[in-house]
Scaffold this active site. Structure first.
Site, PDB file in Angstrom:
ATOM      1  N   HIS A  65     -10.201  -7.026  -2.608  1.00 59.78           N
ATOM      2  CA  HIS A  65     -11.043  -6.970  -1.706  1.00 59.78           C
ATOM      3  C   HIS A  65     -12.104  -5.886  -2.495  1.00 59.78           C
ATOM      4  O   HIS A  65     -11.971  -4.771  -2.652  1.00 59.78           O
ATOM      5  CB  HIS A  65     -10.641  -5.788  -0.407  1.00 59.78           C
ATOM      6  CG  HIS A  65      -9.684  -6.695   0.422  1.00 59.78           C
ATOM      7  ND1 HIS A  65      -9.848  -7.636   1.260  1.00 59.78           N
ATOM      8  CD2 HIS A  65      -8.452  -6.442   0.608  1.00 59.78           C
ATOM      9  CE1 HIS A  65      -8.808  -8.171   2.105  1.00 59.78           C
ATOM     10  NE2 HIS A  65      -7.828  -7.248   1.456  1.00 59.78           N
ATOM     11  N   ASP A 103     -11.654 -10.920  -0.980  1.00 56.85           N
ATOM     12  CA  ASP A 103     -13.134 -11.277  -0.454  1.00 56.85           C
ATOM     13  C   ASP A 103     -14.243 -10.333  -1.310  1.00 56.85           C
ATOM     14  O   ASP A 103     -13.783  -9.448  -1.924  1.00 56.85           O
ATOM     15  CB  ASP A 103     -13.153 -11.074   0.924  1.00 56.85           C
ATOM     16  CG  ASP A 103     -12.695  -9.685   1.556  1.00 56.85           C
ATOM     17  OD1 ASP A 103     -12.445  -8.889   0.592  1.00 56.85           O
ATOM     18  OD2 ASP A 103     -12.033  -9.884   2.759  1.00 56.85           O
ATOM     19  N   GLU A 125       0.598  -1.224  -0.020  1.00 54.69           N
ATOM     20  CA  GLU A 125      -0.151  -0.131  -0.114  1.00 54.69           C
ATOM     21  C   GLU A 125       0.706   1.239  -0.105  1.00 54.69           C
ATOM     22  O   GLU A 125       0.502   2.094   0.666  1.00 54.69           O
ATOM     23  CB  GLU A 125      -1.058  -0.087   1.243  1.00 54.69           C
ATOM     24  CG  GLU A 125      -1.786  -1.411   0.955  1.00 54.69           C
ATOM     25  CD  GLU A 125      -2.985  -1.482   2.187  1.00 54.69           C
ATOM     26  OE1 GLU A 125      -3.021  -0.580   2.971  1.00 54.69           O
ATOM     27  OE2 GLU A 125      -3.631  -2.412   2.231  1.00 54.69           O
ATOM     28  N   GLU A 168      -5.766 -11.639  -1.445  1.00 55.33           N
ATOM     29  CA  GLU A 168      -6.419 -11.372  -0.434  1.00 55.33           C
ATOM     30  C   GLU A 168      -8.141 -11.126  -0.622  1.00 55.33           C
ATOM     31  O   GLU A 168      -8.982 -10.602  -0.070  1.00 55.33           O
ATOM     32  CB  GLU A 168      -6.227 -10.030   0.379  1.00 55.33           C
ATOM     33  CG  GLU A 168      -4.910  -9.953   0.814  1.00 55.33           C
ATOM     34  CD  GLU A 168      -4.497  -8.685   1.468  1.00 55.33           C
ATOM     35  OE1 GLU A 168      -5.250  -7.884   2.044  1.00 55.33           O
ATOM     36  OE2 GLU A 168      -3.488  -8.478   1.980  1.00 55.33           O
ATOM     37  N   ASN A 205       2.424  -5.802  -2.299  1.00 54.62           N
ATOM     38  CA  ASN A 205       1.091  -6.014  -2.444  1.00 54.62           C
ATOM     39  C   ASN A 205       0.068  -4.823  -2.019  1.00 54.62           C
ATOM     40  O   ASN A 205       0.407  -3.909  -1.388  1.00 54.62           O
ATOM     41  CB  ASN A 205       0.833  -7.099  -0.854  1.00 54.62           C
ATOM     42  CG  ASN A 205      -0.218  -7.815  -0.640  1.00 54.62           C
ATOM     43  OD1 ASN A 205      -1.102  -8.190  -1.894  1.00 54.62           O
ATOM     44  ND2 ASN A 205      -0.844  -7.706   0.412  1.00 54.62           N
TER      45      ASN A 205
HETATM   46  C1  XIL Z   1      -6.810  -6.916   8.389  1.00 56.19           C
HETATM   47  C2  XIL Z   1      -7.112  -7.744   9.202  1.00 56.19           C
HETATM   48  O1  XIL Z   1      -7.920  -8.733   8.498  1.00 56.19           O
HETATM   49  C3  XIL Z   1      -7.869  -7.269  10.559  1.00 56.19           C
HETATM   50  O2  XIL Z   1      -8.179  -8.460  11.387  1.00 56.19           O
HETATM   51  C4  XIL Z   1      -6.917  -6.040  11.258  1.00 56.19           C
HETATM   52  O3  XIL Z   1      -7.695  -5.711  12.213  1.00 56.19           O
HETATM   53  C5  XIL Z   1      -6.813  -5.179  10.410  1.00 56.19           C
HETATM   54  O4  XIL Z   1      -6.162  -5.962   8.960  1.00 56.19           O
HETATM   55  N1  XIL Z   1      -5.151  -5.410   3.728  1.00 56.19           N
HETATM   56  C6  XIL Z   1      -4.348  -6.299   4.344  1.00 56.19           C
HETATM   57  C7  XIL Z   1      -4.560  -6.897   5.701  1.00 56.19           C
HETATM   58  O5  XIL Z   1      -3.247  -6.171   3.766  1.00 56.19           O
HETATM   59  O6  XIL Z   1      -3.301  -6.771   6.553  1.00 56.19           O
HETATM   60  C8  XIL Z   1      -5.561  -6.403   6.322  1.00 56.19           C
HETATM   61  O7  XIL Z   1      -6.135  -7.233   7.319  1.00 56.19           O
HETATM   62  C9  XIL Z   1      -6.854  -6.139   5.330  1.00 56.19           C
HETATM   63  C10 XIL Z   1      -6.593  -5.366   4.194  1.00 56.19           C
END
Ligand code: XIL
Length: 348
Positions: free
Chosen positions: A231, A263, A154, A261, A195
């Site tokens: 996401h 979802d 990020e 990641e 990432n």
């Molecule tokens: C999130 C976790 O799922 C949570 O439990 C935590 O409180 C905050 O972080 N992108 C990422 C992850 O790379 O590390 C993040 O994970 C979600 C967004």
């Protein structure tokens, strides 16, 4: 099921051999292996010790795990110079017991940093020394046991420009190149990844990430892969075709890609129609990955809706993963399985 999934089902039924049907009866991980990719999930390490059905589900379905929080800076180094590897060790041991790969997550990010670091008023040289020690201690501890690392995350803004972060302010723009070099020194075999989210398909952020990693390659920074977080919701997902093209252009730079990641958040309670659309989207993104040889893995940000981060961070949204809160497979799971089955049956 949508016409797309129905067509895939017909296609796979036509080409399936008996052996492929046997494969389809097991979890997704063996099918993914035959299709040529790793299939992963983020893991809630605390639940590993308390929720046996959850652990069994992980072992059955996935061959790649990423600690959801257990390797983040504030967990690993809660006080300056005091490293706590208890959760990270548990995750790595679990992975080894079940022949899974581990993706380390995450070394340089501007979230989940401990107060001693963010409130410490360190000079640039001090911050460099802190970051170098952190990266090298963590990466060296798991040398040969963590196959790939999210070195940095990020670092690009929505406009495609480098984002100002705790690290860029404190160290300067070269913090990224330094981080990759330090990680490479600590484990020359590990696959090193950048990432990010929101740059999976086409657009300014995707272009910004491309420019960033192209620059790193030009300067011979040891970066091997780009992680596309994915996401998404049903309304804001990128076009799968754009994701494929983005993966292709990154591959042309010599970089592998992963969906890291995924979802797909739905308004709660999730309707049957939404769950079907979610299934189509999961299947299409996996197909984009399977269409690009350099796309090496596909991971979701959690296995079951019970441990998903979405309801807490996006109130009113949820049901984002492949298994429901009781561990039952959702339509998205079958869509994933079909995409893998189709690919696997062509490879055999
Ligand atoms: C999130 C976790 O799922 C949570 O439990 C935590 O409180 C905050 O972080 N992108 C990422 C992850 O790379 O590390 C993040 O994970 C979600 C967004």
């Amino acid at each position: 099921m949508s016409w797309r999934i129905t067509l895939m089902a017909i296609a796979s039924a036509v080409v399936c051999t008996t052996a492929t049907f046997a494969l389809a009866a097991g979890g997704v991980r063996s099918l993914a292996h035959t299709a040529g990719i790793h299939f992963g999930t983020a893991v809630n390490v605390e639940a590993l010790g308390t929720d046996a059905p959850y652990s069994r589900l992980l072992a059955r379905e996935f061959d790649l795990v990423t600690p959801e929080n257990a390797m983040k800076f504030s967990v690993i180094q809660p006080e300056r110079g005091r490293f706590d590897f208890s959760q990270a060790d548990a995750l790595v041991a679990f992975a080894e017991a079940h022949a899974m790969q581990v993706n380390g997550h995450v070394l340089v990010w501007d979230q989940q940093l401990p107060d001693w670091l963010t409130q410490g008023h360190f000079s640039s040289d001090e911050l460099k020394a802190i970051l170098r020690e952190h990266i090298q201690t963590v990466v060296a501890r798991y040398r040969g046991r963590v196959a790939s690392w999210d070195v940095a995350a990020e670092a690009v803004g929505e406009d495609g420009k480098p984002r100002e972060t705790f690290w860029s302010r404190g160290i300067g723009a070269d913090y990224l190149a330094l981080a990759f070099r330090w990680a490479h020194e600590a484990d020359p075999q590990a696959r090193l990844r950048y990432n990010d989210y929101g740059g999976e398909g086409a657009g300014a952020k995707s272009d910004g990430i491309y420019t960033l990693v192209a620059g790193l390659r030009t300067h011979r920074v040891p970066i091997d892969a780009v992680g596309l977080q994915m996401h998404v919701s049903l309304n804001d997902a990128p076009r799968p075709e754009d994701v494929r093209l983005n993966m292709k252009r990154l591959a042309a730079l010599g970089l592998q890609t992963d969906i890291t990641e995924m979802d797909v958040m739905l308004p709660l309670p999730a309707s049957r129609a939404a769950l079907k659309k979610q299934a189509v989207l999961y299947g299409a993104m996996l197909q984009a990955c399977l269409a690009v040889p350099q796309c090496r893995s596909f991971s979701t940000w959690g296995a079951t809706d019970r441990y998903s981060w979405i309801p807490e961070f996006f109130p009113g949204q949820g049901a984002a993963l492949l298994f429901d809160a009781s561990g039952h497979a959702k339509p998205a799971y079958w869509s994933i399985k079909l995409a893998l089955l189709t690919k696997a049956s062509h490879k055999r």
